[in-house]
Write an enzyme that holds these catalytic residues in place. Structure first.
Site, PDB file in Angstrom:
ATOM      1  N   ASP A  94      42.592  41.385  33.437  1.00  0.00           N
ATOM      2  CA  ASP A  94      42.297  41.667  34.489  1.00  0.00           C
ATOM      3  C   ASP A  94      41.281  43.100  34.579  1.00  0.00           C
ATOM      4  OD1 ASP A  94      44.580  43.263  33.944  1.00  0.00           O
ATOM      5  OD2 ASP A  94      44.826  43.999  35.998  1.00  0.00           O
ATOM      6  N   ASP A 125      36.545  47.475  29.826  1.00  0.00           N
ATOM      7  CA  ASP A 125      37.781  47.569  30.199  1.00  0.00           C
ATOM      8  C   ASP A 125      38.389  46.351  31.087  1.00  0.00           C
ATOM      9  OD1 ASP A 125      40.266  48.801  31.031  1.00  0.00           O
ATOM     10  OD2 ASP A 125      39.484  49.647  32.760  1.00  0.00           O
ATOM     11  N   GLU A 159      47.405  44.392  34.419  1.00  0.00           N
ATOM     12  CA  GLU A 159      47.151  45.946  33.794  1.00  0.00           C
ATOM     13  C   GLU A 159      46.732  46.952  34.833  1.00  0.00           C
ATOM     14  OE1 GLU A 159      45.994  49.753  32.305  1.00  0.00           O
ATOM     15  OE2 GLU A 159      44.598  48.240  33.130  1.00  0.00           O
ATOM     16  N   GLU A 160      45.493  46.314  35.639  1.00  0.00           N
ATOM     17  CA  GLU A 160      44.854  47.279  36.698  1.00  0.00           C
ATOM     18  C   GLU A 160      45.598  47.641  37.870  1.00  0.00           C
ATOM     19  OE1 GLU A 160      42.777  49.008  35.794  1.00  0.00           O
ATOM     20  OE2 GLU A 160      41.427  48.004  34.211  1.00  0.00           O
TER      21      GLU A 160
END
Length: 406
Positions: A94, A125, A159-160
């Site tokens: 993500d 990222d 993750e974000e």
């Protein structure tokens, strides 16, 4: 033997660009960021891994009714070695929203190439980690050589926005996937020299403050209670958290706890109305020696003071909460192997350190598994014109490959 592998990696510059382009054009935004999740990206990655010839490809879908697919995808694959002991590279699929599009020089979801850099949302990222793993796997499979250790790729969701639908779900669904003797590399944080190896992180706390006053016409402010004024006062008073939690630890950068106001929700739409409701958020990164309950209690105390002084009510909600796990030992096998590979392959003398940004290493460390967080990054996550170095990606793949050999 590794010299031939490194030569193969050096020929894969165009492959790095191709992989980054395909990932970038498949935005993977979570529902909290008004996106549909990682499904399209994961489907492409599955096809890519199959075409490469990776084995033991597994899927770990996590139910999520908020996205069209009804689930969030998580993937793993391996290149078998002489030993089942596996060197894992973990990346997340993500990304975050683009932010202000006017600050981008190109379409954030169409890859641009500028010399050694690729540009687009997510290229660093955390697509660089994904591409590093795929490049290492391709070089290994093309060579036909069997390394001493197996190579494992683990690509996770969410993750974000808190991780609940990602790595923790994988670890619960497949408890035997990662063994206690495996070497785990999370390529989610680093510096441009590749000299930073993260072994510890701060606790993370995201808070939502709702300030309720009384809405009225702006020409008669005495008839209402201005929630914007109260919210602004509360934001300034929350600076007191720095005084209460003032300890420093040189392992981390910065070495103190941080308490940063970030997101602000809209209040009234017109200029001539005093708002009766304001909402803002606080991002807290706290040294592990402090318990999060202490921070919450201090926030409540500060909010109570604003309530009494300005005649508003303040509600505090936890959006995300993660008490930091115990750090990874600097003497653990994964850290020693990574430091040795960096020195041999790149001539880099790396230094173990701690960071404030939460990474996907946390769930693994909570299980007592040692993890090294490392990558050669610009770094520029979450910024306009996010970029990633092609050379750094290739060099990181070489370090990963070196770790496969005793």
């Amino acid at each position: 033997m590794t010299a031939a592998l490194f030569h193969s990696v050096n020929t894969l510059r165009d492959k790095v660009i191709e992989l980054q382009r395909e990932l970038t054009r498949r935005p993977a935004l979570g529902p909290e960021n008004n996106g549909g999740g990682e499904t399209e990206r994961a489907a492409w990655l599955l096809d890519c891994m199959r075409r490469l010839g990776l084995s033991d490809i597994c899927e770990y879908p996590c139910p999520d009714k908020r996205v069209p697919a009804g689930f969030r995808p998580n993937l793993s694959a391996r290149v078998p070695g002489k030993s089942e002991r596996t060197v894992w590279i973990v990346g997340h699929m993500d990304v975050v929203p683009v932010g202000d599009r006017t600050l981008w020089k190109s379409d954030p979801f169409e890859l641009s190439v500028d010399g050694d850099f690729v540009i687009g949302r997510g290229v660093e990222d955390n697509q660089q980690a994904i591409v590093t793993g795929l490049i290492a796997a391709e070089a290994l499979l093309t060579s036909g050589r069997i390394p001493d250790r197996s190579l494992g790729l683990l690509f996770v969701a969410d993750e974000e926005t808190g991780m609940a639908k990602g790595l923790p779900h994988v670890l619960q669904s497949a408890p035997g996937l990662i063994g206690p003797d495996d070497l785990i590399l999370v390529s989610d944080m680093g510096n441009a020299e590749g000299s930073m190896v993260e072994i510890a992180e701060k606790s993370c706390l995201w808070l939502r403050f709702t300030v309720m006053g009384k809405q009225c016409h702006a020409s008669t402010p005495e008839a209402g209670v201005n929630s914007l004024v109260a919210a602004s006062s509360l934001i300034l008073d929350l600076e007191g958290l720095y005084r209460r939690f003032r300890n420093k630890d040189p392992l981390y950068s910065p070495p103190w706890s941080t308490f940063v106001p970030t997101k602000k929700e809209a209040n009234v739409e017109n200029v001539n109305t005093i708002p009766g409701r304001d909402v803002f958020y606080l991002d807290c990164r706290i040294l592990p020696e402090y318990f999060l309950e202490e921070v919450l209690a201090k926030c409540r105390e500060i909010a109570d003071g604003v309530e009494q002084r300005l005649g508003v009510s303040v509600e505090i909600e936890e959006i995300h909460r993660e008490q930091a796990p115990a750090p990874t030992s600097a003497q653990s096998p994964v850290v020693r192997s990574l430091l040795a590979a960096l020195k041999e392959v790149r001539g880099v003398s790396a230094v173990p350190c701690g960071v404030g940004g939460q990474t996907v290493a946390a769930p693994l460390r909570h299980m007592g598994l040692p993890v090294a967080v490392w990558g050669t990054l610009v770094p520029n996550p979450h910024t306009p014109n996010e970029r990633s170095s092609i050379k750094a990606t290739l060099d990181d793949a070489k370090v990963l490959l070196r770790m496969l050999y005793e």
